[in-house]
Design an enzyme around this catalytic site. Sequence first.
Site, PDB file in Angstrom:
ATOM      1  N   HIS A  50      -3.797  -5.414   0.890  1.00  0.00           N
ATOM      2  CA  HIS A  50      -2.882  -5.768   2.322  1.00  0.00           C
ATOM      3  C   HIS A  50      -3.058  -7.162   2.201  1.00  0.00           C
ATOM      4  O   HIS A  50      -3.748  -7.991   2.756  1.00  0.00           O
ATOM      5  CB  HIS A  50      -3.644  -5.239   3.648  1.00  0.00           C
TER       6      HIS A  50
ATOM      7  N   GLU B 104      -1.438  -9.185   3.921  1.00  0.00           N
ATOM      8  CA  GLU B 104      -1.317  -9.794   5.130  1.00  0.00           C
ATOM      9  C   GLU B 104      -2.316 -10.263   5.867  1.00  0.00           C
ATOM     10  O   GLU B 104      -2.489 -11.141   6.606  1.00  0.00           O
ATOM     11  CB  GLU B 104      -0.451  -8.816   5.989  1.00  0.00           C
TER      12      GLU B 104
ATOM     13  N   CYS C 172       0.629  -1.156  -0.004  1.00  0.00           N
ATOM     14  CA  CYS C 172       0.165   0.106   0.061  1.00  0.00           C
ATOM     15  C   CYS C 172       0.825   1.260   0.025  1.00  0.00           C
ATOM     16  O   CYS C 172       1.311   1.660  -0.945  1.00  0.00           O
ATOM     17  CB  CYS C 172      -0.909  -0.121   1.348  1.00  0.00           C
TER      18      CYS C 172
HETATM   19  N1  GLN Z   1      -2.004   6.360   2.924  1.00  0.00           N
HETATM   20  C1  GLN Z   1      -1.951   5.731   1.900  1.00  0.00           C
HETATM   21  C2  GLN Z   1      -3.515   5.879   1.234  1.00  0.00           C
HETATM   22  O1  GLN Z   1      -4.612   6.210   1.862  1.00  0.00           O
HETATM   23  C3  GLN Z   1      -1.700   4.258   2.030  1.00  0.00           C
HETATM   24  C4  GLN Z   1      -2.901   3.599   2.830  1.00  0.00           C
HETATM   25  C5  GLN Z   1      -2.087   2.285   3.386  1.00  0.00           C
HETATM   26  O2  GLN Z   1      -0.853   2.186   3.474  1.00  0.00           O
HETATM   27  N2  GLN Z   1      -2.758   1.448   3.904  1.00  0.00           N
HETATM   28  O3  GLN Z   1      -3.730   5.376   0.045  1.00  0.00           O
END
Ligand code: GLN
Length: 686
Positions: free
Chosen positions: A637, A639, A432
């Site tokens: 994500h 994970e 992300c």
């Molecule tokens: N801050 C970034 C976004 O909102 C990444 C979010 C994250 O890493 N979950 O897109």
Amino acid sequence: MTHFHEEPDLQAISTNTELVNQYIIRNTRTKFIFVTGGVISSLGKGVAGASLGALLKSKGFKVSMQKLDPYLNTDAGTMNPQQHGEVYVTDDGAETDMDLGHYERFLDVHLPQNSCFTSGYIYTQVIQKERKGKYYEGETIQIVPHITEEIKHYILRQTYGPAPPDVVIVEIGGTVGDIEGLPFCEAVHELRRQLHKSRSIGIHLTYVPYLESSGETKTKPTQHSVKELRAVGLQPDIIICRCQKEVAPDSKRKIAKSCGIMDNCVFTSPDVDTIYELPAHFRDQSLVEKVCQLLKLGKGAPVNIAPLTQFTASLSKLKKKVKIFVIGKYVDQNKTKGAQAREKDENKKAQIYRESYKSVHEALCHAGVKLNSQVEIVYLESSELNGANAAQKLADCGGALIPGGFGQRGTAELISVIQYLRESQIPFFGICLGLQLAVIEFARHVLKIRGVNSEEFNPKCRKAKKNVIYLMESWYEYREGKLAIRDEDTEKGGTMRLGLKPCLLTPKTKAYDVYRGVYDRANRRAEEAFRYLEVPLGESELVFPKAINNLDPQSLKATEAEIATRKLMTIYERHRHRYEINPQFHELLTTPREGQDHFVISGEAPKFKVGDSPEPPRIAEIMELKRHPWFVGCQFHPEFLSRPLRPHPLFLGFIEAALKFQERAKPQLESVAAGEKAPAAPRTEP
Ligand code: GLN
């Protein structure tokens, strides 16, 4: 007696929550285990509840789990992971407490939104009903009965549906005696009174300290804690003693007597090397048999947790070792002074990191075990790094992972580290925020576009058209079957692109290969990897079929046709992001150039179009560098979907690459560490 096979029309029953609750109680059979905690916080109620859940599931019972969090935030989404641990995301896009991760990993289930709710959420529901007018008809709204009935309602909602669970384990967050937790305790007290006796039990997890000086275990704190519990009307049926040293039978009898429970209802939860050992401890004490007896559940099948015990047994026999750096930004920078204080800081830092990135931590271990490797995870705070010291600090690493995160702090340092990893061909895995920073780094240092940034860190870059990472203003929301629309003024809570979404993989990419499992046919990992191709609905609500039915059939056809012709493969992963790689830059990022590496979009959200509205912009879900041995970033994500016995393909791919890199590059890196030839310090814009 009628039983619900689908969600009952509660509105048709009554607008009075108390009556609705009574109706649900009468028409369902599900049994409840209420877990409370006493004496101190962080006793591991989540892991204890999940371990019991795993045992019950292995006996053939259908188990669901729920966490009640007493704080006033509407959900965990806006909370800083430093204070409350990782924000866990469910398939249906709820931002929840990290304990849900334990539940899902131990039970191997997919839990729905209703598996976690906070006081704040309950209060909001009640206040909204009050504003609507028709629910309370002029009554004075009070904690009892309005808040408590609402709490009961959200607990009871677990009991219906096409396949209602046999047992729901409900964990009440916090410690007994906390002011905030009182409405939950009161609600559970009332609910237990209303349910038939064999439909609920209470388990109290308490701390039983061992005094080294006198060589004694101390039961007094437990006695006091149960007193507190009784004061709010909750009598436990089972006590689980969290202890460093096994509690002697004498002390157990003492606890039983003073707490008003049977002698054979006191169990222990000792310190364990890995949390996955706990189910075996409970199995050895026949905890689940006692639970079945008290709940009159019947005997069920014999307990079988062999896969989990094989997993824990293999942990001590791992042949290889690999060092992975996880570089994050979730630790306070105010360092205390003095050696002792610094050591404390270090321990605290490691603890905060483990909690803030719990699922990443677990996913790395799961993949390591599968590859017969012990993963040594080293957490680094971004502020400890800069372009100049990256080579030294990461000298003996097999790979580095940059996990999700929010806000600008620490991002300049992270970008320098990514530059170093890219240039040194060290395996990199960006999740992300990690992916977004990798794209910024590439645009700045390879494509040489000055000033490119994320709108999250510098909103002005939008006007200058340097917003390689931009705020997503519209996307197709599969669950609702419609477009989601956002702008910078949208309120922050619960408005990100959340939950399970499909992603089409591009053939001939590393990502495609790891999901297919073809990257290592010799080890026959294909079978596990292939499971990710199914929609992992598990026992949660049906998310996709519903949404797909809502789609314009023409657009669905187009997608299907595209899938068929391009031989794409669909995977489903959980998301939590507000920003995304700006499609205007896709071409620049992916154009091959002489003597340079370039990105490949190895996963992309399917293109959906709703009615006459314009098609939402493309969403790059996975990006990887073509020539780098492993430089992969994903917008979702992964994970959250890793399980001890079913590691996630992307983590497997990363660890495998790290093992290879470590083998090959160790001698060179050692010389760099010794300062022989440190690579030039990468520079980056703030
Ligand atoms: N801050 C970034 C976004 O909102 C990444 C979010 C994250 O890493 N979950 O897109």
